[in-house]
Design a protein around this motif. Structure first.
Motif, PDB file in Angstrom:
ATOM      1  N   ASN A 113     -14.096   5.941  -7.884  1.00 52.62           N
ATOM      2  CA  ASN A 113     -14.684   4.745  -7.266  1.00 52.62           C
ATOM      3  C   ASN A 113     -14.229   3.419  -7.891  1.00 52.62           C
ATOM      4  O   ASN A 113     -15.037   2.547  -8.206  1.00 52.62           O
ATOM      5  N   ALA A 114     -12.926   3.307  -8.100  1.00 51.40           N
ATOM      6  CA  ALA A 114     -12.372   2.025  -8.560  1.00 51.40           C
ATOM      7  C   ALA A 114     -10.907   1.945  -8.131  1.00 51.40           C
ATOM      8  O   ALA A 114     -10.270   2.964  -7.823  1.00 51.40           O
ATOM      9  N   SER A 115     -10.395   0.745  -8.123  1.00 54.02           N
ATOM     10  CA  SER A 115      -9.024   0.498  -7.686  1.00 54.02           C
ATOM     11  C   SER A 115      -8.022   0.955  -8.760  1.00 54.02           C
ATOM     12  O   SER A 115      -8.239   0.755  -9.962  1.00 54.02           O
ATOM     13  N   THR A 116      -6.899   1.535  -8.337  1.00 51.66           N
ATOM     14  CA  THR A 116      -5.841   1.952  -9.278  1.00 51.66           C
ATOM     15  C   THR A 116      -5.209   0.759  -9.985  1.00 51.66           C
ATOM     16  O   THR A 116      -4.526   0.926 -10.998  1.00 51.66           O
ATOM     17  N   ARG A 117      -5.446  -0.438  -9.465  1.00 52.96           N
ATOM     18  CA  ARG A 117      -4.833  -1.638 -10.020  1.00 52.96           C
ATOM     19  C   ARG A 117      -5.297  -1.959 -11.440  1.00 52.96           C
ATOM     20  O   ARG A 117      -4.759  -2.835 -12.103  1.00 52.96           O
ATOM     21  N   PHE A 118      -6.325  -1.247 -11.933  1.00 56.56           N
ATOM     22  CA  PHE A 118      -6.812  -1.556 -13.283  1.00 56.56           C
ATOM     23  C   PHE A 118      -5.958  -0.962 -14.406  1.00 56.56           C
ATOM     24  O   PHE A 118      -6.189  -1.269 -15.578  1.00 56.56           O
TER      25      PHE A 118
ATOM     26  N   ASN B 158       1.075   0.161 -10.338  1.00 58.98           N
ATOM     27  CA  ASN B 158      -0.265   0.726 -10.137  1.00 58.98           C
ATOM     28  C   ASN B 158      -0.843   0.390  -8.759  1.00 58.98           C
ATOM     29  O   ASN B 158      -2.020   0.611  -8.499  1.00 58.98           O
ATOM     30  N   ALA B 159       0.012  -0.099  -7.854  1.00 55.54           N
ATOM     31  CA  ALA B 159      -0.430  -0.322  -6.479  1.00 55.54           C
ATOM     32  C   ALA B 159      -0.541   1.020  -5.768  1.00 55.54           C
ATOM     33  O   ALA B 159       0.189   1.957  -6.081  1.00 55.54           O
ATOM     34  N   CYS B 160      -1.460   1.120  -4.817  1.00 58.96           N
ATOM     35  CA  CYS B 160      -1.634   2.365  -4.065  1.00 58.96           C
ATOM     36  C   CYS B 160      -0.536   2.489  -3.017  1.00 58.96           C
ATOM     37  O   CYS B 160      -0.239   1.544  -2.295  1.00 58.96           O
ATOM     38  N   GLU B 161       0.075   3.670  -2.959  1.00 58.08           N
ATOM     39  CA  GLU B 161       1.150   3.897  -1.997  1.00 58.08           C
ATOM     40  C   GLU B 161       0.751   4.909  -0.937  1.00 58.08           C
ATOM     41  O   GLU B 161       1.358   4.978   0.117  1.00 58.08           O
ATOM     42  N   SER B 162      -0.248   5.719  -1.239  1.00 56.34           N
ATOM     43  CA  SER B 162      -0.565   6.815  -0.330  1.00 56.34           C
ATOM     44  C   SER B 162      -2.061   7.087  -0.337  1.00 56.34           C
ATOM     45  O   SER B 162      -2.708   7.049  -1.381  1.00 56.34           O
ATOM     46  N   LEU B 163      -2.572   7.377   0.875  1.00 57.17           N
ATOM     47  CA  LEU B 163      -3.992   7.637   1.028  1.00 57.17           C
ATOM     48  C   LEU B 163      -4.153   9.086   1.436  1.00 57.17           C
ATOM     49  O   LEU B 163      -3.373   9.609   2.228  1.00 57.17           O
ATOM     50  N   VAL B 164      -5.164   9.742   0.876  1.00 56.40           N
ATOM     51  CA  VAL B 164      -5.492  11.110   1.260  1.00 56.40           C
ATOM     52  C   VAL B 164      -6.930  11.055   1.749  1.00 56.40           C
ATOM     53  O   VAL B 164      -7.798  10.519   1.058  1.00 56.40           O
ATOM     54  N   VAL B 165      -7.167  11.581   2.949  1.00 55.68           N
ATOM     55  CA  VAL B 165      -8.482  11.396   3.577  1.00 55.68           C
ATOM     56  C   VAL B 165      -9.068  12.738   3.978  1.00 55.68           C
ATOM     57  O   VAL B 165      -8.380  13.552   4.598  1.00 55.68           O
ATOM     58  N   HIS B 166     -10.329  12.967   3.640  1.00 56.10           N
ATOM     59  CA  HIS B 166     -10.988  14.193   4.087  1.00 56.10           C
ATOM     60  C   HIS B 166     -11.190  14.121   5.591  1.00 56.10           C
ATOM     61  O   HIS B 166     -11.606  13.094   6.119  1.00 56.10           O
ATOM     62  N   GLU B 167     -10.928  15.244   6.277  1.00 54.85           N
ATOM     63  CA  GLU B 167     -10.962  15.223   7.748  1.00 54.85           C
ATOM     64  C   GLU B 167     -12.343  14.864   8.305  1.00 54.85           C
ATOM     65  O   GLU B 167     -12.439  14.306   9.393  1.00 54.85           O
TER      66      GLU B 167
ATOM     67  N   ILE C 118     -11.650  -0.860  -1.761  1.00 54.13           N
ATOM     68  CA  ILE C 118     -10.768  -0.395  -2.840  1.00 54.13           C
ATOM     69  C   ILE C 118      -9.344  -0.185  -2.313  1.00 54.13           C
ATOM     70  O   ILE C 118      -8.363  -0.573  -2.960  1.00 54.13           O
ATOM     71  N   ILE C 119      -9.230   0.399  -1.134  1.00 53.16           N
ATOM     72  CA  ILE C 119      -7.898   0.612  -0.557  1.00 53.16           C
ATOM     73  C   ILE C 119      -7.210  -0.736  -0.337  1.00 53.16           C
ATOM     74  O   ILE C 119      -6.039  -0.913  -0.683  1.00 53.16           O
ATOM     75  N   PHE C 120      -7.949  -1.671   0.220  1.00 53.09           N
ATOM     76  CA  PHE C 120      -7.380  -2.999   0.467  1.00 53.09           C
ATOM     77  C   PHE C 120      -6.900  -3.621  -0.842  1.00 53.09           C
ATOM     78  O   PHE C 120      -5.791  -4.140  -0.945  1.00 53.09           O
ATOM     79  N   ASN C 121      -7.716  -3.517  -1.872  1.00 57.26           N
ATOM     80  CA  ASN C 121      -7.351  -4.091  -3.173  1.00 57.26           C
ATOM     81  C   ASN C 121      -6.133  -3.382  -3.773  1.00 57.26           C
ATOM     82  O   ASN C 121      -5.167  -4.016  -4.210  1.00 57.26           O
ATOM     83  N   ALA C 122      -6.193  -2.067  -3.788  1.00 55.33           N
ATOM     84  CA  ALA C 122      -5.140  -1.299  -4.470  1.00 55.33           C
ATOM     85  C   ALA C 122      -3.805  -1.413  -3.734  1.00 55.33           C
ATOM     86  O   ALA C 122      -2.735  -1.379  -4.348  1.00 55.33           O
ATOM     87  N   LYS C 123      -3.868  -1.563  -2.398  1.00 49.89           N
ATOM     88  CA  LYS C 123      -2.619  -1.675  -1.631  1.00 49.89           C
ATOM     89  C   LYS C 123      -2.063  -3.092  -1.640  1.00 49.89           C
ATOM     90  O   LYS C 123      -0.860  -3.279  -1.782  1.00 49.89           O
ATOM     91  N   THR C 124      -2.927  -4.095  -1.500  1.00 49.28           N
ATOM     92  CA  THR C 124      -2.394  -5.424  -1.178  1.00 49.28           C
ATOM     93  C   THR C 124      -2.555  -6.497  -2.252  1.00 49.28           C
ATOM     94  O   THR C 124      -1.964  -7.558  -2.141  1.00 49.28           O
ATOM     95  N   GLN C 125      -3.324  -6.216  -3.311  1.00 52.82           N
ATOM     96  CA  GLN C 125      -3.586  -7.306  -4.253  1.00 52.82           C
ATOM     97  C   GLN C 125      -2.286  -7.774  -4.902  1.00 52.82           C
ATOM     98  O   GLN C 125      -2.078  -8.949  -5.171  1.00 52.82           O
ATOM     99  N   ARG C 126      -1.387  -6.824  -5.151  1.00 57.51           N
ATOM    100  CA  ARG C 126      -0.033  -7.154  -5.631  1.00 57.51           C
ATOM    101  C   ARG C 126       0.844  -5.963  -5.288  1.00 57.51           C
ATOM    102  O   ARG C 126       0.658  -4.868  -5.840  1.00 57.51           O
TER     103      ARG C 126
END
Lengths: 416, 416
Positions: free
Chosen positions: B366-371, B257-266, B244-252
């Motif tokens: 559980n889906a890409s922001t690109r939708f 609606n592309a992903c710019e920032s990731l937040v990760v649980h430690e 999902i990260i790969f899709n949301a960041k790089t598909q376009r």
């Protein structure tokens, strides 16, 4: 921007997350407790209101405006009752609609959410303070109030009681804040606080509303004036027409849904106008008509171009004759303010055309324009009647104080 | 106000009544004929577009911007295809909903109507001209276009073909008007034409949108930038998260609606980050993380405070670690632009909390922001993606270009 205003904005933003997820039971409990506290502490409110009245009298405020400013035990109890009514309304927040499964398996729906931070700019009616708070609070919104300077002591007292009670209910007090500085510059700065305020709702006369529309950079919901018309078609029932005109003109003259102008088909003018005049005499309504009207009603004054566009809010009615429903529709669409318009007719085709072609928030067939109101429309207390087309149009109940967000349930979908 | 602008406003108002009642068949017929004409006359459009390109090159416009401005036969045919798609969409105008009988016998419902006159202010993308017209026309609105000066010849050509075809279809040509003078003062005056324009929609970059929001006295629908986040919860499926990260960041990369920032649980950072980095290497994505991230990914750069608030529109991703879903929600609500946010999780409670507490137009599990897109959401072509809360939020299809009015059927009711 003054430090105080920024602080108020920041506090509002800090209160937003708690309000966003507050459940209905908690909100209703707080509303009911606040209602009781307003009643219990009515003498405190009256004392503070007396300060405002004293200042107003010193400043030679007009009696009508002093009456608007004045609180009584009854008026305070009515405020409390208003909050109880709001607590009894269904909470729109959280409702999910239009949930649909897309071909790729995504489940997409719309969830009703608060608007966020609502700014209310109003004149010197202290009852708006409790009323606006109640509607915003029930919909999970944070509210920042900017009331008229003449009512500052009353507003401070009411807001103090609300905030104290919220604290006792373990709800963030900053769900309501009052801007205490009453100078114009503060108001002007408040209208540009886009970072902190999601929407501004001005409540008051045409001047106030126009000033907010012209100066705010924050989205505004415009509540408006009503130059409401009744068109009496040639096939109308004369008695029904006279009854509806009498009701719409005289039942309460100072309100935005009162009828201000009559449009009459020329084929019914002789039958209608004398009967109607007879009815309106009871309330001494002044009639201002075009030439055809003045020929039938010798007491009527000649209407000027200005009359067609005037919201009298008084015992005055303008009357225009037309030769067709087309002419009636064109006249009304030219001079109305987009509030409430009615046709009295027994002609099916003309009724449908009027409904389709008139551009207004509420369009009636064979009923009084006075029904444009949240309670009459069946959704309870309202924050005002919108005459703009964006977001909300007509009486604005709880739903108008909400937005929606899309919620999407997936199981790993990516876009191809 | 210049005479020309007033004339344009007056013509728009005159066109409004015909558009308000135009039936769907007529609107679709015109849209299809215009589509054919754009294709037939593509060489004329290309010739005019060549003028714009020549001027742009003389002015040393950047290649990326020239590409945006340039039309080709394919691009013109795609415009025509867009109009055909709009003609195939369901027409929302006239639909009546929520019709209810009140206790007094009044039958009250809401009828969907056009907004009226819509102003579109956009940059130098000539395809917006046909596209915006199509959506406004299908919804019975009159449109006034103010395009970027660099595209003036292209826009004039497209508008000429549309107007000529409307005339042939016996539809008022003033359903579309183009403001031809391209100076800033005209735009500034256009944004204050409250008497003639019901709503303004800016389409373009953040600077244009901000300028319209700050200067318009007409209600604005704000389409916005997207600083979109993906939060990877500790219970996430690592492969799903990386996909999902790969899709949301790089598909376009250049879209809102592309992903710019990731937040990760430690608790998942050691398992997720190297796997994700591996995936993103394929597109050479630059990673900017906090200390914990940089400790795991030696190639990552240190993120600054500015990174959390930046919409890169580039192969760059910021990464922040958090110790709980609460911290993730607080971080996202602080830095997001209210566009699209996603959680990757297998924890029911955290999924529900994220959906409820994140303040954005679209919230995903559980889906890409690109939708976030009109077609993906199932309502076809869109005029933009709204990031404000009033009127319309998220992808704005035909429905967002409409308003509603109350229609009331009575049989003589008066208010008591």
């Amino acid at each position: 921007m003054s430090q105080t205003l920024i602080e108020i904005g920041q506090r509002a933003k800090m209160a937003e997350p708690q309000m966003r997820i507050m459940n209905t039971a908690k909100k209703n409990e707080a509303l009911l407790k606040i209602a009781s506290e307003l009643e219990k502490q009515y003498e405190f409110i009256l004392g503070e209101n007396a300060e405002d009245i004293r200042t107003a009298e010193e400043n030679h405020m007009k009696p009508g405006l002093i009456d608007r400013l004045m609180l009584t035990k009854e008026r305070i109890f009515a405020m409390a009752e208003g909050l109880r009514q709001i607590s009894a309304l269904e909470d729109p927040i959280g409702e999910i609609s239009e949930m649909k499964r897309r071909p790729n398996g995504l489940l997409i729906g719309q969830q009703r959410v608060p608007l966020g931070v609502i700014g209310i700019i109003y004149e010197s009616r202290p009852n708006v303070t409790a009323d606006a708070f109640g509607l915003c609070f029930k919909t999970g919104n944070v509210v920042i109030l900017k009331g008229g300077s003449d009512a500052i002591c009353s507003n401070k007292a009411i807001v103090k009681i609300i905030r104290d009670t919220l604290y006792k209910c373990q709800v963030t007090e900053d769900a309501i804040q009052l801007i205490e500085s009453t100078d114009r510059e503060t108001t002007s700065r408040f209208m540009k606080m886009n970072e902190y305020v999601d929407v501004l709702i001005p409540r008051g006369g045409a001047g106030l509303i126009k000033a907010v529309v012209m100066n705010s950079t924050i989205p505004v919901i415009e509540t408006g004036t009503g130059n409401c018309h009744i068109y009496v078609d040639e096939s109308a029932d004369i008695k029904m027409a006279a009854d509806i005109i009498f009701n719409a003109k005289t039942q309460r003259i100072g309100v935005c849904n009162a009828c201000e102008s009559l449009v009459v088909h020329e084929n019914i003018k002789e039958a209608l106008l004398p009967a109607m005049q007879e009815r309106l005499k009871e309330k001494n309504v002044e009639l201002r008509g075009d030439e055809a009207v003045c020929n039938i009603l010798p007491d009527a004054k000649a209407a000027t171009e200005e009359d067609w566009g005037t919201e009298y809010l008084d015992y005055i009615l303008s009357i225009k004759t037309v030769s067709s429903v087309d002419e009636a529709i064109a006249h009304i669409n030219r001079y109305n303010t987009g509030h409430s318009e009615a046709i009295i007719t027994n002609n099916y085709e003309n009724a449908q055309r009027f409904l389709n072609e008139i551009d207004a928030a509420a369009v009636y067939v064979n009923a009084s324009t006075r029904f444009t109101d949240g309670f009459e429309f069946g959704f309870g207390a309202e924050i005002g009647i919108s005459t703009q087309k964006l977001h909300a149009r007509g009486p604005m109940g709880l739903h108008a104080l909400t937005s929606a967000k899309y919620i999407i349930y997936g199981n790993g979908q990516v876009r191809s």
